[in-house]
Enzyme design. Structure first.
Site, PDB file in Angstrom:
ATOM      1  N   LYS A 193     -28.814 105.123 136.794  1.00 59.61           N
ATOM      2  CA  LYS A 193     -28.133 105.349 138.070  1.00 59.61           C
ATOM      3  C   LYS A 193     -28.921 106.356 138.900  1.00 59.61           C
ATOM      4  CE  LYS A 193     -25.064 108.195 139.525  1.00 59.61           C
ATOM      5  NZ  LYS A 193     -25.643 108.419 140.864  1.00 59.61           N
ATOM      6  N   GLY A 245     -30.178 116.822 136.350  1.00 60.88           N
ATOM      7  CA  GLY A 245     -29.374 117.231 137.503  1.00 60.88           C
ATOM      8  C   GLY A 245     -28.865 118.639 137.311  1.00 60.88           C
ATOM      9  N   SER A 246     -27.735 118.935 137.908  1.00 60.55           N
ATOM     10  CA  SER A 246     -27.239 120.310 137.888  1.00 60.55           C
ATOM     11  C   SER A 246     -26.659 120.674 136.529  1.00 60.55           C
ATOM     12  CB  SER A 246     -26.185 120.488 138.974  1.00 60.55           C
ATOM     13  OG  SER A 246     -25.108 119.618 138.723  1.00 60.55           O
ATOM     14  N   THR A 247     -26.677 121.964 136.236  1.00 65.60           N
ATOM     15  CA  THR A 247     -26.139 122.446 134.963  1.00 65.60           C
ATOM     16  C   THR A 247     -24.644 122.151 134.869  1.00 65.60           C
ATOM     17  OG1 THR A 247     -27.877 124.080 134.648  1.00 65.60           O
ATOM     18  CG2 THR A 247     -25.777 124.528 133.569  1.00 65.60           C
ATOM     19  N   GLY A 250     -24.284 118.577 133.895  1.00 62.25           N
ATOM     20  CA  GLY A 250     -24.769 118.451 132.511  1.00 62.25           C
ATOM     21  C   GLY A 250     -23.700 118.901 131.531  1.00 62.25           C
ATOM     22  N   GLU A 267     -31.668 117.602 131.225  1.00 62.45           N
ATOM     23  CA  GLU A 267     -32.691 118.389 131.920  1.00 62.45           C
ATOM     24  C   GLU A 267     -31.993 118.959 133.142  1.00 62.45           C
ATOM     25  OE1 GLU A 267     -34.807 119.778 134.282  1.00 62.45           O
ATOM     26  OE2 GLU A 267     -35.839 117.896 134.738  1.00 62.45           O
ATOM     27  N   CYS A 301     -36.455 121.514 140.103  1.00 72.31           N
ATOM     28  CA  CYS A 301     -35.663 122.207 139.076  1.00 72.31           C
ATOM     29  C   CYS A 301     -36.424 123.387 138.498  1.00 72.31           C
ATOM     30  CB  CYS A 301     -35.241 121.235 137.985  1.00 72.31           C
ATOM     31  SG  CYS A 301     -36.610 120.279 137.339  1.00 72.31           S
ATOM     32  N   GLU A 398     -29.107 129.142 141.371  1.00 73.88           N
ATOM     33  CA  GLU A 398     -30.145 128.167 141.706  1.00 73.88           C
ATOM     34  C   GLU A 398     -29.932 127.731 143.156  1.00 73.88           C
ATOM     35  OE1 GLU A 398     -30.008 124.231 139.837  1.00 73.88           O
ATOM     36  OE2 GLU A 398     -32.184 124.288 139.730  1.00 73.88           O
TER      37      GLU A 398
HETATM   38  P1  NAI Z   1     -25.689 116.618 140.628  1.00 71.39           P
HETATM   39  O1  NAI Z   1     -25.963 117.196 139.303  1.00 71.39           O
HETATM   40  O2  NAI Z   1     -24.275 116.479 141.057  1.00 71.39           O
HETATM   41  O3  NAI Z   1     -26.321 115.155 140.733  1.00 71.39           O
HETATM   42  C1  NAI Z   1     -27.327 114.639 139.914  1.00 71.39           C
HETATM   43  C2  NAI Z   1     -26.978 113.211 139.501  1.00 71.39           C
HETATM   44  O4  NAI Z   1     -25.807 113.211 138.692  1.00 71.39           O
HETATM   45  C3  NAI Z   1     -26.664 112.261 140.656  1.00 71.39           C
HETATM   46  O5  NAI Z   1     -27.153 110.990 140.325  1.00 71.39           O
HETATM   47  C4  NAI Z   1     -25.155 112.239 140.679  1.00 71.39           C
HETATM   48  O6  NAI Z   1     -24.620 111.096 141.245  1.00 71.39           O
HETATM   49  C5  NAI Z   1     -24.829 112.305 139.212  1.00 71.39           C
HETATM   50  N1  NAI Z   1     -23.517 112.839 138.850  1.00 71.39           N
HETATM   51  C6  NAI Z   1     -22.746 113.703 139.548  1.00 71.39           C
HETATM   52  N2  NAI Z   1     -21.622 113.963 138.848  1.00 71.39           N
HETATM   53  C7  NAI Z   1     -21.684 113.265 137.697  1.00 71.39           C
HETATM   54  C8  NAI Z   1     -20.841 113.147 136.553  1.00 71.39           C
HETATM   55  N3  NAI Z   1     -19.705 113.809 136.466  1.00 71.39           N
HETATM   56  N4  NAI Z   1     -21.242 112.357 135.541  1.00 71.39           N
HETATM   57  C9  NAI Z   1     -22.413 111.704 135.591  1.00 71.39           C
HETATM   58  N5  NAI Z   1     -23.234 111.775 136.653  1.00 71.39           N
HETATM   59  C10 NAI Z   1     -22.895 112.550 137.692  1.00 71.39           C
HETATM   60  O7  NAI Z   1     -26.480 117.451 141.698  1.00 71.39           O
HETATM   61  P2  NAI Z   1     -26.173 117.551 143.277  1.00 71.39           P
HETATM   62  O8  NAI Z   1     -24.714 117.693 143.532  1.00 71.39           O
HETATM   63  O9  NAI Z   1     -26.854 116.434 143.932  1.00 71.39           O
HETATM   64  O10 NAI Z   1     -26.863 118.922 143.636  1.00 71.39           O
HETATM   65  C11 NAI Z   1     -26.167 120.145 143.474  1.00 71.39           C
HETATM   66  C12 NAI Z   1     -27.047 121.205 142.901  1.00 71.39           C
HETATM   67  O11 NAI Z   1     -27.488 120.811 141.620  1.00 71.39           O
HETATM   68  C13 NAI Z   1     -28.337 121.459 143.660  1.00 71.39           C
HETATM   69  O12 NAI Z   1     -28.164 122.329 144.719  1.00 71.39           O
HETATM   70  C14 NAI Z   1     -29.195 122.015 142.588  1.00 71.39           C
HETATM   71  O13 NAI Z   1     -28.936 123.395 142.439  1.00 71.39           O
HETATM   72  C15 NAI Z   1     -28.772 121.287 141.360  1.00 71.39           C
HETATM   73  N6  NAI Z   1     -29.662 120.162 141.043  1.00 71.39           N
HETATM   74  C16 NAI Z   1     -30.559 120.316 140.061  1.00 71.39           C
HETATM   75  C17 NAI Z   1     -31.434 119.299 139.768  1.00 71.39           C
HETATM   76  C18 NAI Z   1     -32.434 119.432 138.694  1.00 71.39           C
HETATM   77  O14 NAI Z   1     -33.374 118.641 138.633  1.00 71.39           O
HETATM   78  N7  NAI Z   1     -32.323 120.380 137.825  1.00 71.39           N
HETATM   79  C19 NAI Z   1     -31.446 118.051 140.508  1.00 71.39           C
HETATM   80  C20 NAI Z   1     -30.407 117.946 141.503  1.00 71.39           C
HETATM   81  C21 NAI Z   1     -29.585 118.995 141.755  1.00 71.39           C
END
Ligand code: NAI
Length: 795
Positions: A193, A245-247, A250, A267, A301, A398
Site C-alpha cells: 500500500k 512510516g511514523s513511530t 508503527g 522502519e 527519516c 521529529e
Molecule cells: P504515517 O506513518 O501516518 O504514514 C505512513 C504510511 O502508513 C502511509 O502509507 C499511511 O497511509 C499508512 N498508515 C497510516 N496509519 C496506518 C495504520 N493505522 N495502519 C497501517 N498503515 C497506516 O505518516 P504521516 O501521517 O504521513 O506523517 C506523519 C509524520 O510521520 C511525519 O511528519 C513524520 O514525522 C513521520 N513520518 C516518518 C516517516 C519515516 O520514513 N520514518 C515517513 C512518513 C512520515
C-alpha cells in the site's frame, strides 16, 4: 530578459525546467489505471471511498483514486497467496531474471519515473533523477543477485510467505523497491500500500510489472489511506508485515498484530544527530548539513536534523551555514537547477510551521534566508534553529521538514550523551578529521546507521534500519534478505488466532510464607542469591505430585531489580568474543563436573527416566560449547557499496534481554534461549519454567564458579505469565525472547509496543527450542542488531 553579459556578472540562473509532457499525457490518458493492481490487472474499486492526489508545487489535483476496502484487500491477499507457492518454487535463476527485467525496465523508464515522482511528491527533479530512480534500479539489480544465490546463501531458510507492505510518501518509488525487491528475491509475494499522498509511481511500477511479464499475483498494490493500511496489516492471510512510516503508526501496528503470528519489521522515525567536532573540515561539514537536512526538503527519516557542534566552532559553523542557506534555490521542483522543492502536503506544511513556532516560543532563534517563497504550492524555506535546549521540542520531536536544530557540546563524552539523548536511534553523522575520535564515537552512538564524514548515503548492499523507537529489522544486504526468510527450524503455524487473546491465567503456584529453616531456592540477581521481595515461595511438585522442593515466588519488584542489575552489567557486552567464549567454555566444564547432580534434579522434576535426564545434560553441555564456539565468530560483514565508501555491518548486542523459558526440558530449554543472547553480548533476565524451576536455580551455583560477571545472568522464578508482563512493559528491557504459550506471546507482543522492543517468541507447544536444529548463526543474528558504519575508503 537579461543580457548574457548581465548574467555573467551576477551569475544568476534562468529557469531550466525538465520536459514533463509525457508524464502529463500519461496522467490524462487511461484513467482506469488510477486504481488498485490485483492479480496482474487494474481493479477499479467502484464502490469505495475516493481520494485525490495533489501536485504539491501547484496545488492541482493530479488524479482521483479509490481507497481499498475489505473486498479489494481480500482479493489482493488471495491473489498473493495463490501466486506464492508457484513463485517460491521457481528456480532462483528464473526469479532473478524477473528482478533483473524489473531493474532494466526501471532504467528504461528512468526519466519518466523521475518526472512523475517529482510531480506527485514535490521533490526536486535533480534528486529523483540522480538519487531515487538510480537507487531503485540498483535495488532490483542487487536483489536479482540474491534471488540467484538465495538457495545456497540462505540454506535451510524458506520464504516467509505473503507480505503486507505499507510505505510512506517521502521516497515513494524507492521505498517500494526497498520492500518489493527483497520479498520477491526471497520467494515471497506482496500486497503493497503506497501512501495516499503519493500513489502514482506505484501505478507506473504496476505497468512495469505487466510489461516484463511478472507472474500475476506476485505483486499486488492496493491504494488508500491509514484505514486501508490498518485493514491490510491486520488481515489474517498475511504472514509478514513490513512498515515504513511514523513511530506512532508503527506502534499501533505492533499492537494490532500482537498474537497474530506475523513476522514484523518496522522502519520508523528519527531525530538523528549530525555531530561536528572541533577538528572537522568545516566546509565539508557545511555541505554535509545541506545533504543531511535540506535534501528532500528534510522529509527523510534519517535526516541529520539535530546539529551537535563543538562550542569552539559553533559561531563560525552557524555563520557559514547562514551564508550557504542564502544561496539555496527553492522553487519549481521540475527545474533542474532547484535545490529544494515543495513540502508533500498542506497538512505536513502546517505541521512543520507549528513545530517551528513552538520552538521559537521555547527560546530557539530562527534563521531563514531572505528569498521570497513561490506564491503557490506548499513551500517552506531551509531553516536553522540555534539556542536550542536539549530537552526542547525542536531537539526532540521529529519535524520531517527542512529545519535544523543546533546545540553545542564541549567534550566527546558530552557529544555522545547528547547524540543518545533521544527515544530514536536511526542514524548518526559524525564529522572529524581524527580517525580515533570518530571511531570512538561511532561505537558508542546508539543508531542503526553511522556515516563518517558523510551523510544520507544509501545502497542496496548496506543494511538500513533503527535502534530503539526507530524500529527493528533491516532493509538491504544479506540482513534485509533474512527479513523475508524464516529458518526451517522455526515452523510458523498459520491460522486464525484471536488478536486479543489474553494470556492464559498463570498457574497459581501453591505458596507459603518463607520462614523457619529456609530451604527455598533463591532468586539470582546481580551475582547474588536474593530472597523474593514478597517473602513467598512456592512448592515445586514432581511428576507424581510429590513436593520436590521450593522456589522463590518472584514479583514485579524482583524483575525490576534484576533488570536494573542487567542494565548496569555493561562489562559483559564490552568483552571481546574471545573472552566471552572462555567464560562460556568454563561454564560448560563446570556443568560437566556436576552432571550427575543436575541429571538427578531433572529426573525428579519432570520424570522421564534417568537416561532422558542424562541426555538433556549432555545436550546442554554441547549447547554451551556450541555457543562458546560462536562467541568469537559472529563476524561483522563488510560490504562494498557504490562510491568511495565501504560499510561495516557490525553485530551489536541489544543490551538487556528478557527470556521466558519453556516448561519442557528445564535446563536445556532455558540454555537454548539464554546462550545465543549471551554469546552475542547481551545480559539477561531469565524466568525459568514455572513448574520445573529447580534446574535453573541449581544453575546459579555453576554461574558463580564460572566467572560470569555479576548481573550478566539473572534468574527470577515465579509465575511465568505474570513476570513476562513486567518484562514486556519494562523500558530498560531491549529485547524479549521466549518459548511460551500463544496467550503469553500475544500479551508480550502487545506490551512490547511501549519502547518498541523486538520480540522473538515461539509457541512452546509447536516449537521445541531444545531440539538439535534450534541453534546456530541464525539465532545469533536474532540476538544482535546491526549497526552499519559507512567509512570513507577507496578512490
Ligand atoms: P504515517 O506513518 O501516518 O504514514 C505512513 C504510511 O502508513 C502511509 O502509507 C499511511 O497511509 C499508512 N498508515 C497510516 N496509519 C496506518 C495504520 N493505522 N495502519 C497501517 N498503515 C497506516 O505518516 P504521516 O501521517 O504521513 O506523517 C506523519 C509524520 O510521520 C511525519 O511528519 C513524520 O514525522 C513521520 N513520518 C516518518 C516517516 C519515516 O520514513 N520514518 C515517513 C512518513 C512520515
Amino acid at each position: 530578459m537579461n543580457a548574457v553579459t548581465d548574467i555573467l556578472k551576477d551569475m544568476s540562473y534562468g529557469p531550466a525546467p525538465e520536459d514533463d509532457a509525457i508524464v502529463r499525457e500519461w496522467l490524462a490518458a487511461t484513467p482506469e489505471k488510477f486504481a488498485h493492481f490485483v492479480d496482474g490487472a487494474f481493479v477499479a474499486g467502484t464502490h469505495e471511498r475516493r481520494f485525490e492526489t495533489i501536485e504539491p508545487a501547484t496545488g492541482r489535483v493530479l488524479a482521483e483514486l479509490p481507497a481499498a476496502g475489505t473486498t479489494t484487500i481480500e482479493a489482493a491477499v488471495a491473489a498473493a497467496r495463490a501466486a506464492q507457492k508457484g513463485w517460491a518454487d521457481l528456480a532462483g535463476h528464473d526469479r532473478a531474471k524477473m528482478l533483473y527485467a524489473l531493474a532494466r525496465a526501471v532504467q528504461r523508464h528512468a526519466r519518466f519515473l523521475a518526472v512523475l515522482e517529482t510531480i506527485d511528491n514535490g521533490k526536486p527533479i535533480r534528486e529523483t533523477r540522480d538519487i531515487d530512480v538510480p537507487l531503485v534500479a540498483r535495488h532490483f539489480y542487487h536483489h536479482a543477485g540474491w534471488a540467484e544465490l538465495a538457495a545456497d546463501e540462505f540454506r535451510g531458510m524458506a520464504p516467509v510467505g505473503v507480505c503486507a507492505q505499507v510505505i510512506p510518501w517521502n521516497f515513494p518509488l524507492l521505498m517500494l523497491a526497498w520492500k518489493v525487491a527483497p520479498a520477491l528475491a526471497a520467494g515471497c509475494t506482496v500486497v503493497l500500500k503506497p501512501a495516499e499522498q503519493t500513489p502514482l509511481s506505484a501505478i507506473a511500477f504496476a505497468e512495469i510489472c505487466m510489461e516484463v511479464g511478472l507472474p500475476k499475483g506476485v505483486v499486488n498494490i492496493v491504494q488508500g489511506d491509514g484505514e486501508t493500511g490498518a485493514a491490510l496489516v491486520g488481515h489474517e492471510g498475511v504472514d509478514k508485515v513490513a512498515f515504513t512510516g511514523s513511530t506512532d503508526v508503527g506502534r499501533s501496528i505492533r499492537v494490532a498484530t500482537a498474537g497474530q503470528r506475523k513476522a514484523l519489521s518496522l522502519e520508523l522515525g528519527g531525530k538523528s544527530p549530525f555531530v561536528v567536532f572541533e577538528d572537522a573540515d568545516i566546509e565539508a561539514a557545511v555541505e554535509g548539513v545541506v545533504d543531511a537536512v535540506w535534501f528532500n526538503q528534510g522529509e527523510v527519516c534519517c535526516a541529520g536534523s539535530r546539529l551537535l557542534v563543538h562550542e569552539s566552532i559553533a559561531d563560525h559553523l552557524h555563520q557559514r551555514l547562514r551564508e550557504r542557506m542564502e544561496t539555496m534555490r527553492l522553487g519549481n521542483p521540475l527545474d533542474k537547477a532547484i535545490d529544494m522543492g515543495a513540502i508533500v502536503s498542506q497538512q505536513q506544511l502546517t505541521r512543520v510551521r507549528a513545530i517551528v513556532e513552538t520552538a521559537q516560543k521555547e527560546g530557539a532563534r530562527l534563521f531563514q534566508p531572505a528569498a521570497a517563497l513561490p506564491e503557490t504550492g506548499t513551500f517552506y524555506p531551509p531553516s536553522l534553529l540555534t539556542n536550542v535546549a536539549p530537552a526542547s521540542t525542536a531537539a526532540s520531536v521529529e519535524i520531517f521538514g527542512p529545519v535544523l536544530a543546533s546545540t553545542t557540546f564541549r567534550t566527546p563524552a558530552e557529544a555522545i550523551a547528547l547524540a543518545n539523548d533521544t527515544r530514536y536511534g536511526l542514524a548518526a553523522s559524525l564529522w572529524s578529521e581524527n580517525v580515533s575520535t570518530v571511531l570512538h564515537v561511532a561505537e558508542r552512538v546508539e543508531a542503526g546507521v553511522v556515516w563518517i564524514n558523510a551523510t544520507n548515503l544509501f545502497d542496496a548492499a548496506a543494511p538500513f534500519g533503527g535502534y530503539r523507537e526507530s524500529g527493528y529489522g533491516r532493509e538491504g544486504g544479506a540482513a534485509g534478505m533474512a527479513e523475508y526468510l524464516k529458518p526451517e527450524c522455526l515452523p510458523a503455524p498459520r491460522g486464525k488466532v484471536a488478536d486479543t487473546a489474553p494470556a492464559e491465567a498463570a498457574p497459581v503456584p501453591e505458596t507459603r510464607p518463607a520462614g523457619g529453616v529456609d530451604r527455598t531456592a533463591k532468586l539470582y540477581v546481580a551475582g547474588k542469591q536474593a530472597r523474593p521481595d514478597g517473602g513467598y515461595s512456592y512448592i515445586v511438585r514432581g511428576r507424581r505430585g510429590a513436593a520436590v522442593g521450593e522456589a522463590g515466588l518472584g514479583n514485579r519488584k524482583d524483575i525490576r531489580n534484576a533488570v536494573e542489575a542487567a542494565a548496569k552489567a555493561k562489562g559483559w557486552s564490552g568483552l571481546s568474543g574471545h573472552q566471552r567464549a572462555q567464560i562460556l567454555y568454563y561454564l560448560g566444564e563446570n556443568l560437566a563436573e556436576r552432571a550427575e547432580e543436575f541429571a538427578a534434579r531433572i529426573e525428579l522434576q519432570v520424570g522421564g527416566g534417568r537416561r532422558a535426564a542424562d541426555a538433556e545434560i549432555d545436550a546442554s553441555i554441547r549447547r554451551i560449547f556450541h555457543y562458546a564456539a560462536w562467541a568469537d565468530k559472529h563476524d561483522a560483514r563488510v560490504t562494498s557499496t557504490l562510491g568511495r565508501h565501504t560499510t561495516l555491518a557490525m553485530n551489536e548486542p541489544f543490551g538487556v534481554a528478557g527470556v521466558l523459558a519453556p516448561d519442557a526440558s528445564p535446563l536445556l530449554g532455558s540454555l537454548s534461549l539464554a546462550l545465543p543472547l549471551l554469546a552475542a553480548g547481551n545480559r539477561i533476565v531469565l524466568v525459568p519454567s514455572t513448574p520445573a524451576p529447580l534446574s535453573m536455580t541449581d544453575f546459579y551455583q555453576v554461574l558463580e564458579t564460572s566467572d560470569v560477571p555479576a548481573g550478566t545472568f539473572n534468574i527470577v522464578t515465579g509465575a511465568r505469565a505474570d513476570l513476562a508482563v513486567t518484562l514486556a512493559d519494562h523500558d530498560d528491557v531491549d529485547v524479549l525472547w521466549g518459548a511460551a504459550t500463544a496467550g503469553e506471546i500475544a500479551d508480550c507482543e502487545r506490551r512490547s509496543a511501549g519502547n518498541l522492543k523486538p520480540v522473538f517468541m515461539v509457541d512452546e507447544t509447536t516449537v521445541d527450542v531444545a531440539a538439535e536444529e534450534f541453534k546456530g548463526r541464525r539465532l545469533l543474528d536474532r540476538a544482535s542488531r546491526i549497526k552499519t558504519i559507512w567509512i570513507p575508503y577507496g578512490v
